[in-house]
Design a protein around this motif. Sequence first.
Motif, PDB file in Angstrom:
ATOM      1  N   CYS A  61     -84.357  35.223 -16.572  1.00  0.00           N
ATOM      2  CA  CYS A  61     -84.040  34.981 -15.236  1.00  0.00           C
ATOM      3  C   CYS A  61     -84.766  35.331 -14.053  1.00  0.00           C
ATOM      4  CB  CYS A  61     -82.804  35.659 -15.231  1.00  0.00           C
ATOM      5  SG  CYS A  61     -81.444  35.240 -13.943  1.00  0.00           S
ATOM      6  N   SER A  62     -85.411  36.638 -14.119  1.00  0.00           N
ATOM      7  CA  SER A  62     -86.130  37.279 -13.246  1.00  0.00           C
ATOM      8  C   SER A  62     -87.461  36.559 -13.102  1.00  0.00           C
ATOM      9  CB  SER A  62     -86.280  38.848 -13.678  1.00  0.00           C
ATOM     10  OG  SER A  62     -87.330  39.610 -12.853  1.00  0.00           O
ATOM     11  N   ARG A  65     -87.144  33.461 -11.020  1.00  0.00           N
ATOM     12  CA  ARG A  65     -86.765  34.106  -9.741  1.00  0.00           C
ATOM     13  C   ARG A  65     -88.254  34.223  -9.199  1.00  0.00           C
ATOM     14  NH1 ARG A  65     -82.501  38.316  -9.679  1.00  0.00           N
ATOM     15  NH2 ARG A  65     -81.286  36.740 -10.838  1.00  0.00           N
ATOM     16  N   GLN A  69     -90.306  32.450  -5.912  1.00  0.00           N
ATOM     17  CA  GLN A  69     -90.750  33.371  -4.857  1.00  0.00           C
ATOM     18  C   GLN A  69     -92.153  32.988  -4.542  1.00  0.00           C
ATOM     19  OE1 GLN A  69     -89.139  37.017  -5.512  1.00  0.00           O
ATOM     20  NE2 GLN A  69     -87.725  36.790  -3.580  1.00  0.00           N
ATOM     21  N   THR A  99     -78.818  33.826  -6.731  1.00  0.00           N
ATOM     22  CA  THR A  99     -79.314  34.356  -5.350  1.00  0.00           C
ATOM     23  C   THR A  99     -79.680  33.054  -4.447  1.00  0.00           C
ATOM     24  OG1 THR A  99     -81.655  34.344  -6.033  1.00  0.00           O
ATOM     25  CG2 THR A  99     -80.336  36.374  -6.213  1.00  0.00           C
ATOM     26  N   SER A 102     -82.977  30.795  -5.598  1.00  0.00           N
ATOM     27  CA  SER A 102     -82.654  30.151  -6.641  1.00  0.00           C
ATOM     28  C   SER A 102     -81.284  29.274  -6.593  1.00  0.00           C
ATOM     29  CB  SER A 102     -82.780  30.849  -7.971  1.00  0.00           C
ATOM     30  OG  SER A 102     -82.240  31.882  -8.016  1.00  0.00           O
ATOM     31  N   CYS A 106     -81.502  27.120 -10.041  1.00  0.00           N
ATOM     32  CA  CYS A 106     -81.526  28.140 -11.286  1.00  0.00           C
ATOM     33  C   CYS A 106     -81.507  27.679 -12.655  1.00  0.00           C
ATOM     34  CB  CYS A 106     -79.882  28.889 -11.366  1.00  0.00           C
ATOM     35  SG  CYS A 106     -79.482  30.023 -12.440  1.00  0.00           S
TER      36      CYS A 106
END
Lengths: 115, 696, 121
Positions: A61-62, A65, A69, A99, A102, A106
Amino acid sequence: MKHSIVKESEGSTLVLQGDLSIESAGAVKEALQEAMEQAESLAVDLSGFDSGDLSFLQLLCSAHRASVQNNKKLSISKQSDAFKHLVVAAGFCRAKGCTEVSAENCLWIGGSEDG
Amino acid sequence: MDNAKEIFREEAYELLEELSSTLLELEQQPDDLDLVGKAFRALHTIKGSGAMFGFDELAGFVHDIETVFDRIRDGGLQVTKKIIDLTLASCDVIKSMVSPDGEGFNAELQKQISEQFALMAEEKADTGDEESSPEEGTENAESEKPLTTHRIRFRPEKDLFLSGTNPLLLLNELRDLGDCSITGQTDEIPPFAEMDPENCYTYWDIIITTDRGMAAIKDVFIFIEDGCNLEIDTIKPETEDGAESKKLGEILVERGDVTPQTLDHALGAQKKIGEVLVETGTVGVGIVASALAEQEHVKRVQGERKQFEVSSSIRVAAGKVDTLVDLVGEMVTVQARLTQTAAREKNPELTMIAEEVERLTAELRDNTMSIRMLPIGTTFSKFKRVVRDLSAELGKDVALITEGAETELDKTVIERLGDPLMHLIRNCIDHGIEPPEAREAAGKPRQGTIYLSASHSGAHVVIQIDDDGAGMNTEAIRGRAIERDLIKPDAVLSDKEIFELVFAPGFSTAQKVTSVSGRGVGMDVVRQNIDALRGTIDISSDKSKGTTVTLKLPLTLAIIDGLLVQVASSYYVLPLSIVEECIELSREDIEEMHGKQVAKVRGELVPYVCLREHFSLDGSRPSLEQIAICELDDQRVGFVVDSVIGGHQTVIKNLGKMYRNIDGLSGATILGDGTVALILDPGKLAQQVEQQVAVA
Amino acid sequence: MAKTIMTVDDSTSVRQMVKFTLSGAGYDVVEAVDGRDALAKLQNTHVDMMITDLNMPNLDGIGLIRAVRSDTSHKFMPIIMLTTESQDTKKQDGKAAGATGWIVKPFKPEQLLGVLKKVLG
């Protein structure tokens, strides 16, 4: 946990295999980091995923993201049934990203409870 | 487990030895806390293991001694000579309590020691909080509670993984409790570079609808109570009455994710509330998503509940229904009397009322009977398990296929059918279905099949148990029957007659006794059970192809439609369902057959039983008699009576103890004028007469 | 592959009972008589879960749990401690040291399997 990175013209593929649970979280993070640095577009191949836990989902997930970015791409190209079950078990399937960055792309969009 | 007890015993002896020597040392050095700890551990182990191996009394006895040593360890008590003496004495008591035959046990001494230690232990400030293990909690929550929807926010501490906890297992546990919508919230996962992969950053919003209550939910999290932030709210059931579901904004405010002010502000914008809140950065997408999930979950559960209400049912104690059936029975009897009286009085108005009452009574009867009807499926599902366990035990591979589970049958019949059916199915697996290897050799699939079906057939329910096993070995049955003196060695028997033999008391052809059959309960008991239900049992078998057992049972045991007949001054009832027709029997007809008890019915010869002769009733036969022709199994038998009165709603009353075992009678009923009519069992009667003829 | 569970207890009978129950449920069981023995055996055995008593000679349960949690190879392993009702403070110590959960002695085999399902899946 075993991992390998395959480079192709369109982008790289990170193959993660075996047990991807908390014991190997550190190693998985390093592998993801390395693969993301090398490629603009990274596909993660999880067809060899045998078992894993929440720590692995958090990492994916991180990482996803972070790549959004940095205007890069990260996607899951192949996944085993065990991985699909993990996503469902953790309640990660959703219709919208978590967020703003995303919201529309996602990783977990489109997974279904039946998967 | 006995072996384990023996191990415990040996261990206890060792521990007691150790304890004694520790105590002696302790007497010399009363301040040595290591020695106190050692003594405590020994006592602790004796108590803990003792309780586990069923020495509950021992555990209770040791408990207070252990508490005293625990106090010494904490500095709350001093080692005194008294404590040492008492503990040494307890060693002997413990030893005698553990020994297999309780040798040297002195109850008086045990009591004294117990009291002394209890006194010392009690001085300890009451810690009060008795621990309960999570399982006990769950058990308490087992009792049925109303279906309630809860909202849970489960936010574990970051170091959750370091306690070896896998939060996903807890989520699964929740899923076991009831209908769950789980949303994992990922918005707090830090940027990749900063995240510690061994931390837990995820939290969950869970909506659960369960009847297990709040305690069961809390039990799921019992191990990490202090390691997580857990909020459990009950979603107010105010929307239960079909009122409109809560608005998204309301849910968010209730959850504390949004303040009412922000909500009002956002509502001002003409857009979807969720989008506005996300765009203004008030809440994350995930939060809105989980609130939406809650909305959906509640709607879904409500929908299910509504559906449930449409086909709702009420539970009534079986006894009440039984009473109702009895009352309806009485009513039917009284109604018959009314009809009879009305017919005699020839009063048109009364006749009309009587007819009205008759119609209503019949409807009332049918409705009441239908209340007692249950689908036979409940019994069927029980057998699935039996087949599975039993075939595994016997090393066979057997599948059970059921059909007609929805077939309804009187509750009492279903209850009393369980045992015989169980026996028949066990028989199929034990004797019928061959081991997989033998089946393969015979060119059959490895897996055997038992086919259990139920269907309606007139006023009866037919149940068939069909297997594709080895079939019944007529030679083996014959041999066994000869061995048991059931038949003569030279008797010539049809297959059907041979199959009948298995119903003889004490008959069993199993080569060896297994846990399944050969327990002394044989097919004779099955037959008795089925007979008691006024049913019939029939076997047909094809060697190597399998066996079929057919049970035919009446729908109900309480009220049947009967045919009322009269012989001399007595009344009898024949079950109407098997009566085919009634014909006249004149003197000429009898002479024509040369006195043989056979009547010619449209060219076909039908044997008959003269009830007047059979029951040895006084008086002479009238010149014109009636034959009620009944269909029994596959043959027709007539019963000769003086006159046929007509259809009669027959409330079955059981016969008294003295008459219960009379063959040929299955009960009695009370007629409208209070006279008693006996209910005939045509099958039994025909058999009886057949035997008499055979003997003659 | 069957999961391996280590039972650590100085009482033979408790170990026997745990072993009997777990083997019956299809787990592999490794026994250790105290904390020191358990640490030694963990060096060269893969263990998926540990069930340990708290009162033991040499190295007690609390010490054992601390040692396991600071060791990299079995850092995240679920650990269940066996406690008695009189040991509430011990239970707190155990949790602080990193125990996953506990079972109150005496317990029945079903309770043990229930807790196992909770922490091991």
